[in-house]
Design a protein around this motif. Sequence first.
Motif, PDB file in Angstrom:
ATOM      1  N   GLY B 255       0.810  -1.222   0.000  1.00  0.00           N
ATOM      2  CA  GLY B 255       0.000   0.000   0.000  1.00  0.00           C
ATOM      3  C   GLY B 255       0.836   1.262   0.000  1.00  0.00           C
ATOM      4  O   GLY B 255       0.669   2.152   0.823  1.00  0.00           O
ATOM      5  N   GLY B 256       1.750   1.311  -0.950  1.00  0.00           N
ATOM      6  CA  GLY B 256       2.641   2.469  -1.098  1.00  0.00           C
ATOM      7  C   GLY B 256       3.971   2.221  -0.418  1.00  0.00           C
ATOM      8  O   GLY B 256       4.039   1.614   0.654  1.00  0.00           O
ATOM      9  N   GLY B 257       5.036   2.651  -1.081  1.00  0.00           N
ATOM     10  CA  GLY B 257       6.384   2.446  -0.540  1.00  0.00           C
ATOM     11  C   GLY B 257       7.218   3.706  -0.603  1.00  0.00           C
ATOM     12  O   GLY B 257       7.602   4.255   0.422  1.00  0.00           O
ATOM     13  N   PHE B 258       7.544   4.139  -1.822  1.00  0.00           N
ATOM     14  CA  PHE B 258       8.298   5.375  -2.059  1.00  0.00           C
ATOM     15  C   PHE B 258       9.677   5.367  -1.394  1.00  0.00           C
ATOM     16  O   PHE B 258      10.248   6.416  -1.138  1.00  0.00           O
ATOM     17  N   GLY B 259      10.186   4.184  -1.088  1.00  0.00           N
ATOM     18  CA  GLY B 259      11.471   4.066  -0.380  1.00  0.00           C
ATOM     19  C   GLY B 259      11.301   3.821   1.108  1.00  0.00           C
ATOM     20  O   GLY B 259      12.216   3.352   1.773  1.00  0.00           O
ATOM     21  N   GLY B 260      10.128   4.106   1.635  1.00  0.00           N
ATOM     22  CA  GLY B 260       9.899   3.976   3.077  1.00  0.00           C
ATOM     23  C   GLY B 260       9.740   2.548   3.550  1.00  0.00           C
ATOM     24  O   GLY B 260       9.793   2.272   4.752  1.00  0.00           O
ATOM     25  N   LYS B 261       9.547   1.612   2.620  1.00  0.00           N
ATOM     26  CA  LYS B 261       9.509   0.193   2.983  1.00  0.00           C
ATOM     27  C   LYS B 261      10.674  -0.533   2.315  1.00  0.00           C
ATOM     28  O   LYS B 261      10.574  -1.709   1.966  1.00  0.00           O
ATOM     29  N   GLU B 262      11.751   0.210   2.102  1.00  0.00           N
ATOM     30  CA  GLU B 262      12.959  -0.373   1.525  1.00  0.00           C
ATOM     31  C   GLU B 262      13.830  -0.988   2.609  1.00  0.00           C
ATOM     32  O   GLU B 262      14.441  -2.033   2.403  1.00  0.00           O
ATOM     33  N   ASP B 263      13.910  -0.340   3.761  1.00  0.00           N
ATOM     34  CA  ASP B 263      14.630  -0.920   4.891  1.00  0.00           C
ATOM     35  C   ASP B 263      13.724  -1.916   5.605  1.00  0.00           C
ATOM     36  O   ASP B 263      12.513  -1.916   5.420  1.00  0.00           O
ATOM     37  N   VAL B 264      14.328  -2.757   6.469  1.00  0.00           N
ATOM     38  CA  VAL B 264      13.533  -3.633   7.331  1.00  0.00           C
ATOM     39  C   VAL B 264      12.660  -2.758   8.230  1.00  0.00           C
ATOM     40  O   VAL B 264      13.112  -1.729   8.738  1.00  0.00           O
ATOM     41  N   THR B 265      11.394  -3.113   8.375  1.00  0.00           N
ATOM     42  CA  THR B 265      10.528  -2.346   9.292  1.00  0.00           C
ATOM     43  C   THR B 265      10.111  -3.237  10.472  1.00  0.00           C
ATOM     44  O   THR B 265      10.803  -3.286  11.480  1.00  0.00           O
ATOM     45  N   VAL B 266       9.024  -3.981  10.322  1.00  0.00           N
ATOM     46  CA  VAL B 266       8.497  -4.774  11.445  1.00  0.00           C
ATOM     47  C   VAL B 266       9.031  -6.211  11.459  1.00  0.00           C
ATOM     48  O   VAL B 266       8.750  -6.965  12.393  1.00  0.00           O
ATOM     49  N   GLU B 267       9.790  -6.616  10.444  1.00  0.00           N
ATOM     50  CA  GLU B 267      10.077  -8.035  10.247  1.00  0.00           C
ATOM     51  C   GLU B 267      10.831  -8.674  11.416  1.00  0.00           C
ATOM     52  O   GLU B 267      10.488  -9.782  11.860  1.00  0.00           O
ATOM     53  N   ILE B 268      11.878  -7.997  11.891  1.00  0.00           N
ATOM     54  CA  ILE B 268      12.691  -8.617  12.952  1.00  0.00           C
ATOM     55  C   ILE B 268      11.891  -8.704  14.254  1.00  0.00           C
ATOM     56  O   ILE B 268      11.968  -9.702  14.984  1.00  0.00           O
ATOM     57  N   TYR B 269      11.104  -7.676  14.527  1.00  0.00           N
ATOM     58  CA  TYR B 269      10.281  -7.714  15.753  1.00  0.00           C
ATOM     59  C   TYR B 269       9.315  -8.895  15.692  1.00  0.00           C
ATOM     60  O   TYR B 269       9.132  -9.637  16.662  1.00  0.00           O
ATOM     61  N   LEU B 270       8.684  -9.057  14.532  1.00  0.00           N
ATOM     62  CA  LEU B 270       7.730 -10.152  14.355  1.00  0.00           C
ATOM     63  C   LEU B 270       8.414 -11.508  14.493  1.00  0.00           C
ATOM     64  O   LEU B 270       7.905 -12.417  15.156  1.00  0.00           O
ATOM     65  N   ALA B 271       9.578 -11.634  13.865  1.00  0.00           N
ATOM     66  CA  ALA B 271      10.279 -12.919  13.905  1.00  0.00           C
ATOM     67  C   ALA B 271      10.689 -13.267  15.328  1.00  0.00           C
ATOM     68  O   ALA B 271      10.533 -14.414  15.769  1.00  0.00           O
ATOM     69  N   LEU B 272      11.182 -12.280  16.064  1.00  0.00           N
ATOM     70  CA  LEU B 272      11.599 -12.528  17.447  1.00  0.00           C
ATOM     71  C   LEU B 272      10.411 -12.973  18.296  1.00  0.00           C
ATOM     72  O   LEU B 272      10.518 -13.914  19.094  1.00  0.00           O
ATOM     73  N   LEU B 273       9.270 -12.296  18.116  1.00  0.00           N
ATOM     74  CA  LEU B 273       8.101 -12.630  18.935  1.00  0.00           C
ATOM     75  C   LEU B 273       7.511 -13.983  18.539  1.00  0.00           C
ATOM     76  O   LEU B 273       7.089 -14.758  19.402  1.00  0.00           O
ATOM     77  N   ALA B 274       7.495 -14.281  17.236  1.00  0.00           N
ATOM     78  CA  ALA B 274       6.960 -15.579  16.801  1.00  0.00           C
ATOM     79  C   ALA B 274       7.855 -16.704  17.301  1.00  0.00           C
ATOM     80  O   ALA B 274       7.382 -17.761  17.729  1.00  0.00           O
ATOM     81  N   GLN B 275       9.160 -16.458  17.245  1.00  0.00           N
ATOM     82  CA  GLN B 275      10.120 -17.456  17.728  1.00  0.00           C
ATOM     83  C   GLN B 275       9.955 -17.664  19.234  1.00  0.00           C
ATOM     84  O   GLN B 275       9.955 -18.792  19.724  1.00  0.00           O
TER      85      GLN B 275
END
Lengths: 162, 777
Positions: B255-275
Amino acid sequence: MAETKTIALTINGRDRKVAAPANATLLETLRELGYFEVKSGCEKGDCGACAVLVDGEAIDSCLALTWTVAGRAVTTVAGLSLGGAKHPLIEAFEKSGAVQCGYCTPGLIVAAQSMLKDTPEPDDDDIRLGLSGNLCRCTGYTKVFDAVRDAAAVLRGAESQA
Amino acid sequence: MTGAPQDWTRAPNVNLRQVGKPLVRTDVPGKAQGRTRFAGDHVMPNMLHAKVLRAPKASARLTRLDAAKARALEGVVCVLTAADLADRRAATDIPGQTGRKRLATDQQILVRERVRYHGEPLALIAAETLALAERAADLIEYDLEPLPGVFDPVEALKPGAPIVQGTDNVVATYKVRKGDLEAGFAEAERVVENTFRTQFVEHAFLEPEVGLAWVDENEVINIRVSTQVIEHFRAIADALGVAHNQVRILGSMVGGGFGGKEDVTVEIYLALLAQATGRPVRLAYTREDSFFGHGKRHPFVITHRTGVTQDGRITAVQITMTADAGAYVFLSPYVLLYAVVAGPGPYRIDNVHIDARAVATNNMYTSAFRGFGAAQACVAHEQQMDEIAKELGLDRLELRRRNFLRTGDEIATGYAIESAVWSDDCMTKAWAALGERAPEDGPVKIGRGVATYQQSYGRITWLHDTSEAWVGVEIDATVVVRSGVTDIGAGQVSALAQIAAELLGVSLGEVTVYNSDSATTPLAGTTTATRALYMTGNAVHLAAEALRGRLIGRAAEEFGVAPSEVDLAESRAFVIDAPDKSMALKDLVGICASEGIHRSELAMFRAPFTGEIDPETGQGRVHPDYAFGAHAVEVAVDTETGEVTVLKSVGAHDVGQAINPAAVAGQIEGGAAQGQGYALSEAMIYRDGELMTPSFSEYLIPTAMDMPRVQSIILESRSGLGPFGAKGIGEPALTPVAPAIANAVADAIGRRVFELPITPERIVMALREAEPRKGPR
């Protein structure tokens, strides 16, 4: 936890009885029920991504508590085309290329429908005003103006034939 | 030399049947009808809801963090703080697939001791409901001891300034030494020097960052997330200390990026919590989280000192640039490099010195944003061109014409442009499209401005960029494309379908593209850097071309003619000069299947590979190629209130070949709006590092009320490196808009506001300075 309230309402033409926390917003409730076409963009009434029709008028569903729409008719973009044919606004948004990322699109279409009800023959400034509560970051609105005018013409035609 | 495009020798793309047509994009009906599921529209049974607790100060020492009360709250399943993460760190360098050694850019995932920016994450919470997660966040106790911070990049370079991290605050430097600067200035008859400033800008995509993670039966961590880069699975795995094949990223329509979703955003937080929990976890940023949660566009201070002859030939330019990198490195070195490469603009200048630096502060970190440094460079070089023209009493367009690069000329970094440079044609057409000038009315003054640019497409050539795609044809002659490319709303997926349809002779509706899944789609690289069409379009072209060759070869046997005499169209194979000799594609595919002829192809496209530029001179190749074009506007400025209305806005760009002209126009129109916000209203304001504008009622992006109808003029030199000679339009659409508006405002009021955004206050102040005795003191 807030007390749960059970209300009856119509969503996209279906009569539904819904139990929701008394402090739940209509946005939260609709998404909880699986109406994922209603988008959350700011939860403050700034962006319009969550717009739905309540008795034909567009509102930001993030600003309405669910219990306040008891007995009323809620329509999302997915409910506009009920009864077979694709709604002219949806058709026009597709054909005009007024959709890019698409996240604001359901809200824009619903807001346009609400505007056209009162202003069936809008000029660009009518459209600007009617859509001023709906932010779009991709399109620059140019093709949105095209789409709304095209749809308005189709709707007027349908009206005059009816 | 004016007006007419230079001859371009490549053959035109004759007989295109799908490419070049303004078709309804494949992704559009689902979006318009509300059927498209974005990353936030997926839920799982037994799913937990996550929340990030953020530091309320920009520079502090964390002396105590106590999550005991939060953990004790019923329904809270997990609270993670730095103490739970051992020595895990996250890489923030260039995303993707190249495998080259990274810069020293690792950072803490959660604050261990030192808070370096306002909003830096302190803790992660997962709970049975979002309300519980939010309550738990409130129950976490902490002590933050204020530390002196530094909030201005110039201050940050002074001796004794607080050090943000490491040993000094210099994040990156680049320099260009081309030609003989002294000789160039000696030749000059006038020297014009000005300093231009830009602000922090927010991407403001409508879909805030969101994702859902779960650990599957093979202990693979699956993350469905709104991202421009599925290749982040590597950085996420590294941060977690698991193998790369143990993390899977599934994209959705973004839903739109413009470079703002080029870096990691929520992924590591999610992975840590799921793990940690063994349960599915959903994390959806609020708008405020989003404003705190990703890097901004770099503010730059850029000074141009330009030597010019009386007749308008630029003989030398000396440029200094200082960019605010904020608290962490992220993509600052690369943004700075792009600003340097684009520094002088699309002009042939033989004598160039550039000194550029990115500097750490305790402001929000800055990273990728459409235009990626070249946009800031353009704000400076295009305003400088107008100032030079004014100094010389020369027409602004004519000054540009006398200096435009031409094919074969070297840019600042010494690379000689090989593709078409249609700057003049674009500028002339955009200017002409403004038509009749609006009349002035009392205090309302009318002004016009134009800006041109040089914007790269494709990644830095020493990153050795590649992209893969798989194309296959099913037994019923429908086509499948598999590519990891992410679609951020510009029609990336639909363009691939259009290319495959063209080459395999089917309609767009007969192509299905599976994309954006690191487990099942060949890695395409990032949707960044105006590279998706160039790189992945070429990969699809390669794969489809190979498949087409096999199909045509078999059909030629059947028809008893040479393969060069056979074509594919309308789901049929036929002899070009004897169209009655034809067969249904389905029958041809059936023959291939029964004979074991391979009906699919996996292809890799490779961009030009080079070594790095010379660090002392900045000379060498940096990008595969460049796009050129122009934007022109007419504005009305109320000189009493300072209010600016953009009356006309026209973009004219040489896109090489428009794969879908409607989508190209959409990019130009959207870029016009984003550039208008950049010029006039948008500013992320940090006061002593603290964000003052965390909502859409404080951070003002253009609404429908603010926008004129934007006119798009599409030129096609067919000289680009992309499929069918395409260049790119994603970033170019935005880059010239803000300086065109700045030039129009200056034209209207006879004074220049040297700092973006050009707010009513700044306009009124500039006018008061001009007439110090008028108005209230």
